[in-house]
Scaffold this motif. Sequence first.
Motif, short mmCIF file in Angstrom:
data_model
loop_
_atom_site.label_atom_id
_atom_site.label_comp_id
_atom_site.label_asym_id
_atom_site.label_seq_id
_atom_site.Cartn_x
_atom_site.Cartn_y
_atom_site.Cartn_z
N LYS A 139 32.60 35.70 33.10
CA LYS A 139 33.56 35.50 32.03
C LYS A 139 34.94 35.11 32.56
O LYS A 139 35.81 34.71 31.78
CB LYS A 139 33.69 36.78 31.18
CG LYS A 139 32.43 37.19 30.45
CD LYS A 139 32.68 38.43 29.61
CE LYS A 139 31.40 38.93 28.94
NZ LYS A 139 30.88 37.99 27.94
N HIS A 140 35.14 35.23 33.88
CA HIS A 140 36.47 35.05 34.43
C HIS A 140 36.54 34.13 35.65
O HIS A 140 37.62 33.62 35.96
CB HIS A 140 37.06 36.40 34.82
CG HIS A 140 37.13 37.38 33.70
ND1 HIS A 140 38.19 37.45 32.82
CD2 HIS A 140 36.24 38.32 33.30
CE1 HIS A 140 37.97 38.40 31.94
NE2 HIS A 140 36.79 38.95 32.19
N ASN A 141 35.43 33.95 36.36
CA ASN A 141 35.48 33.21 37.62
C ASN A 141 34.48 32.06 37.64
O ASN A 141 33.43 32.12 37.02
CB ASN A 141 35.18 34.14 38.80
CG ASN A 141 36.17 35.27 38.91
OD1 ASN A 141 35.96 36.34 38.35
ND2 ASN A 141 37.26 35.05 39.61
N ARG A 142 34.84 31.02 38.37
CA ARG A 142 33.98 29.87 38.58
C ARG A 142 33.86 29.59 40.07
O ARG A 142 34.80 29.86 40.81
CB ARG A 142 34.54 28.62 37.85
CG ARG A 142 34.41 28.71 36.33
CD ARG A 142 32.93 28.65 35.93
NE ARG A 142 32.72 28.71 34.50
CZ ARG A 142 32.52 29.84 33.81
NH1 ARG A 142 32.55 31.01 34.40
NH2 ARG A 142 32.30 29.79 32.52
N SER A 184 41.28 31.85 46.27
CA SER A 184 39.83 31.74 46.31
C SER A 184 39.33 32.08 44.90
O SER A 184 39.04 33.23 44.59
CB SER A 184 39.25 32.70 47.35
OG SER A 184 37.85 32.58 47.43
N GLU A 185 39.27 31.06 44.05
CA GLU A 185 39.05 31.26 42.62
C GLU A 185 37.71 31.92 42.30
O GLU A 185 37.56 32.55 41.26
CB GLU A 185 39.14 29.92 41.88
CG GLU A 185 40.52 29.28 41.89
CD GLU A 185 41.45 29.89 40.85
OE1 GLU A 185 40.95 30.63 39.98
OE2 GLU A 185 42.66 29.63 40.91
N ASP A 186 36.72 31.77 43.18
CA ASP A 186 35.44 32.41 42.90
C ASP A 186 35.52 33.92 43.05
O ASP A 186 34.68 34.66 42.53
CB ASP A 186 34.35 31.85 43.82
CG ASP A 186 34.63 32.11 45.29
OD1 ASP A 186 35.81 32.01 45.69
OD2 ASP A 186 33.67 32.39 46.03
N SER A 189 41.01 34.99 40.20
CA SER A 189 41.72 33.90 39.54
C SER A 189 43.18 34.27 39.32
O SER A 189 43.60 35.42 39.50
CB SER A 189 41.07 33.60 38.19
OG SER A 189 41.22 34.72 37.32
N GLN A 190 43.96 33.28 38.91
CA GLN A 190 45.36 33.52 38.56
C GLN A 190 45.44 34.59 37.46
O GLN A 190 46.27 35.48 37.50
CB GLN A 190 46.00 32.22 38.07
CG GLN A 190 47.38 32.36 37.45
CD GLN A 190 48.50 32.21 38.45
OE1 GLN A 190 48.30 31.68 39.53
NE2 GLN A 190 49.68 32.68 38.09
N GLU A 191 44.56 34.49 36.49
CA GLU A 191 44.52 35.45 35.38
C GLU A 191 44.31 36.87 35.90
O GLU A 191 44.95 37.82 35.44
CB GLU A 191 43.39 35.08 34.42
CG GLU A 191 43.10 36.11 33.35
CD GLU A 191 41.71 35.97 32.74
OE1 GLU A 191 41.39 36.75 31.83
OE2 GLU A 191 40.94 35.10 33.20
N GLN A 192 43.42 37.03 36.87
CA GLN A 192 43.13 38.36 37.39
C GLN A 192 44.30 38.91 38.22
O GLN A 192 44.58 40.11 38.18
CB GLN A 192 41.84 38.31 38.21
CG GLN A 192 40.61 38.13 37.33
CD GLN A 192 39.38 37.70 38.09
OE1 GLN A 192 39.46 37.02 39.12
NE2 GLN A 192 38.21 38.08 37.60
N ILE A 193 44.99 38.04 38.95
CA ILE A 193 46.17 38.48 39.69
C ILE A 193 47.26 38.92 38.72
O ILE A 193 47.93 39.95 38.92
CB ILE A 193 46.69 37.35 40.60
CG1 ILE A 193 45.62 36.92 41.61
CG2 ILE A 193 47.96 37.79 41.32
CD1 ILE A 193 45.24 37.98 42.62
#
Length: 210
Positions: A139-142, A184-186, A189-193
Amino acid sequence: MEAKMDQREQWLAWAVELQSLAQAGLHYGKDPFDLERYERIRSIAAEMVSLQGEIPLDKVKDLFCCETGYQTPKLDTRAAIFQNGKILLVRESSGLWSLPGGWVDVDISVKENVIKEVKEEAGLDVTADTVIAVQDREKHNRPVYAWKVCKVFVLCSVTGGSFTPNIETTESRYFGLEELPPLSEDKNSQEQIEMCFAAYGDQNWKTLMD
């Protein structure tokens, strides 16, 4: 915000579901003919992942078809450590940056894993203080993985230690929210930081769960 699934990822999601159903059938099934059918379903799921992900079939089977028992998500922990309003990131061999963390070992708890990963990747001794969030990775990472992952973000405090280059990371540094390096987006993510910064600034933070 939940990422939108494209057509390729939808095929992967179907393959993952087929693999999960087949694995459950192999675990609970008794009839030898049914077990043979479940094995074939799992092989088809692996072939789908290989085709859609352009990954060699042997590698897919190693990652995708070796577990037994009822299938559950893998666990990944990420530590949020702050100093003077900045968050700690470690640079991987790829050159990208991430929160210290990794897969939870089977013989330790989530809390113990957070502490272990920080020591290994950042050289720091920490206490694991607050669970920031428990997230469904896809739901959050690619990119989407061929297996489900549950990500646990934990706010930590440093009690000692210092960084030493190691086989996993080459550098450790604190960053402000407006000066983040390539992530390392996988893994984060920016959202998670941003979520970790919000938790750090809120003494009454309540754990987020997907």
